[in-house]
Design an enzyme around this catalytic site. Structure first.
Site, PDB file in Angstrom:
ATOM      1  CB  SER A  80     -35.417 -20.886  42.870  1.00  0.00           C
ATOM      2  OG  SER A  80     -35.216 -22.017  42.212  1.00  0.00           O
ATOM      3  CB  THR A  81     -31.069 -20.499  42.626  1.00  0.00           C
ATOM      4  OG1 THR A  81     -31.671 -21.354  41.625  1.00  0.00           O
ATOM      5  CG2 THR A  81     -29.389 -20.747  42.883  1.00  0.00           C
ATOM      6  CG  HIS A 122     -38.212 -23.829  42.394  1.00  0.00           C
ATOM      7  ND1 HIS A 122     -37.160 -22.702  41.561  1.00  0.00           N
ATOM      8  CD2 HIS A 122     -39.962 -23.717  42.170  1.00  0.00           C
ATOM      9  CE1 HIS A 122     -39.169 -21.845  40.985  1.00  0.00           C
ATOM     10  NE2 HIS A 122     -40.163 -22.528  41.479  1.00  0.00           N
ATOM     11  CG  MET A 152     -32.289 -18.525  36.550  1.00  0.00           C
ATOM     12  SD  MET A 152     -30.661 -19.705  36.225  1.00  0.00           S
ATOM     13  CE  MET A 152     -29.995 -18.836  37.054  1.00  0.00           C
ATOM     14  CG  ASP A 194     -42.055 -20.513  39.971  1.00  0.00           C
ATOM     15  OD1 ASP A 194     -43.793 -20.032  39.397  1.00  0.00           O
ATOM     16  OD2 ASP A 194     -42.240 -21.648  40.779  1.00  0.00           O
TER      17      ASP A 194
END
Length: 362
Positions: free
Chosen positions: A183-184, A210, A303, A306
Site C-alpha cells: 500500500s503506502t 492499494h 498502513m 490488509d
C-alpha cells in the site's frame, strides 16, 4: 512530544483551507506555512524545515513535479501529493511517487466528500506516521530508477542463514506463483523489486497495490517500461503465464480461479464494503484456495493490516510468506501485522526481496 509541522501547498485558496480544516483538528499537528506555487514550496521546505508537506501537482510558475524534485534533492522530507483521478493525474502521480513522494490524496474523491471522518482520520494518521519515519526519506531514490545490469538481476540468490521459525510446515522451494501485497510506499518500493527479476523467471506474479482506477494502469505501464518481465493491469480472464506480472485493477477485487491445469484472473466487486478495493486479503484468500502450497506470499510497506488474514490462510494451505523489514518500510503497518501474527517465514530488507523471490521459485 513536539507537534508535527506541516506545510500545505496549492494554488487554490479553497483547497488550502480544505486541507487545513481536515488536519488542524488534530492537536498534535500544526500548519506552519501555506504556499501557492512550486517556488514558494521549495523556499518553505528550506526555511521552515517542516516534517511533512502536502503538494499540489498543477500550479502556475512552477508545477508540483518540478518542485518535488528540487525539494528531494535539496531538503528531503515526506511529501503527500494532491492529485486528480484523471488518467493525466494518475500518470503525474506515479512520476511523483518515483521522485520520492510518500503518498497521494485525491481532490476528486477526498474533497467531494469533504468532512467525512474516515478521510480526515486517514490523512491525519498518515501525516503523523510519515513524520515519525522522516529519516528514511533521505534513503529513498529521488531520480528515475534505472534498469539493473544483467549480472545484478541474474546473480545466484543465497539461502538465508537464519530463516524465521514457523509452526506450519511449508514447501519452501519450487514455488509456481508469487503474490505481493502493498500500500503506502508501494509504487516506489515495487520499482526496487520487479525490474530486478530476470526475464526467464519461471512464475507469474500477482500484485495488489492499494490504488484507485487509472492509477493501477499507470503503475503497470511504468513498471512494464522498467522491467524485463511483462507487466499488465489485470482485466479478467487472463491465463496466468510465467514471466508476467498482473496488477489488480483499482476499484475492483482480483480473484484467481482454476481453469483446467492453469489459473485465470477474475475481476469482482465482492465482497462489498471492503476497506480497500482492491484488497490483499481477498486476492490472497482466493489464491490460497486454488494454489496454496505452490504460492509465495510477499507483504510490503503499507498502513493497516490488509493481507494478514489472507496470508494466514495461505500458510495454513502450505504456502510461504516473506515480510519486508521495518527499517526499509515507508510505513511499517502491513508487514508488522503479519510478523506479529507469527505468519512470516522470513523478514527481509527491501533491497533483497527480489533475490528471495528468485530463490523460492527456482
Amino acid at each position: 512530544m513536539s507537534k508535527v509541522r506541516v506545510v500545505v501547498v496549492d494554488d487554490s485558496a479553497f483547497m488550502r483551507k480544505a486541507i487545513e480544516s481536515m488536519i488542524a483538528k488534530d492537536p498534535d499537528i500544526e500548519i506552519v506555512g501555506q504556499a501557492r506555487n512550486g517556488f514558494e514550496a521549495v523556499d518553505m521546505a528550506k526555511k521552515l524545515r517542516p516534517d511533512v508537506m502536502t503538494l499540489d501537482i498543477e500550479m502556475p510558475r512552477m508545477d508540483g513535479l518540478t518542485a518535488l524534485q528540487k525539494i528531494m534533492e535539496e531538503n528531503p522530507l515526506p511529501v503527500i501529493m494532491v492529485s486528480s483521478l484523471t488518467t493525466e493525474g494518475a500518470d503525474a502521480t506515479i512520476k511523483a511517487l518515483e521522485y520520492g513522494a510518500v503518498d497521494f490524496i485525491s481532490k476528486d474523491k477526498s474533497f467531494a466528500s469533504f468532512g467525512v471522518m474516515k478521510i480526515e482520520d486517514e490523512l491525519r494518521n498518515k501525516i503523523k506516521s510519515f513524520a515519525r519515519r522522516k529519516g528514511i526519506i533521505r534513503r529513498m531514490p529521488v531520480r528515475k530508477p534505472m534498469r539493473p545490469s544483467a549480472p545484478a538481476a541474474q546473480r545466484q540468490p543465497q539461502a538465508p542463514s537464519k530463516p524465521e521459525a514457523t509452526k506450519t510446515v511449508s514447501r519452501g522451494f519450487g514455488k509456481k506463483l508469487v503474490v505481493i501485497g502493498t500500500s503506502t510506499g508501494g509504487p516506489q518500493s515495487l520499482q526496487k523489486v520487479i525490474p530486478r527479476i530476470p526475464a526467464n523467471f519461471p512464475c507469474p506474479i500477482v500484485i495488489v497495490q492499494h490504488m484507485p482506477p487509472n492509477f493501477t494502469k499507470s503503475l503497470a505501464t511504468r513498471l512494464d517500461s522498467l522491467s524485463k518481465l511483462k507487466v499488465i493491469e489485470a482485466q479478467g480472464n487472463e491465463k496466468l503465464e510465467p514471466g508476467t506480472v498482473y496488477i489488480a485493477k483499482g476499484g475492483n477485487h482480483l480473484k484467481l480461479k482454476r481453469a483446467g491445469s492453469g489459473l485465470l484472473t477474475g475481476i469482482s466487486s465482492e465482497p462489498e464494503g471492503s476497506l480497500h478495493v482492491p484488497s490483499v486479503d481477498v486476492t490472497v484468500e482466493s489464491i490460497a484456495n486454488v494454489a496454496g502450497t505452490d504460492t509465495l506470499g510477499v507483504i510490503m510497506t503499507g498502513m493497516g493490516s490488509d493481507g494478514r488474514k489472507g496470508l494466514q490462510m495461505l500458510k495454513q494451505r502450505g504456502g510461504n510468506v516473506i515480510a519486508q523489514d521495518e527499517e526499509s518500510c515507508i510505513v511499517y503497518g502491513m508487514p508488522r501485522a503479519v510478523i506479529e501474527a507469527g505468519i512470516s517465514d522470513e523478514i527481509v530488507p527491501l533491497d533483497d526481496i527480489f533475490n528471495r523471490i528468485i530463490f523460492h521459485c527456482k
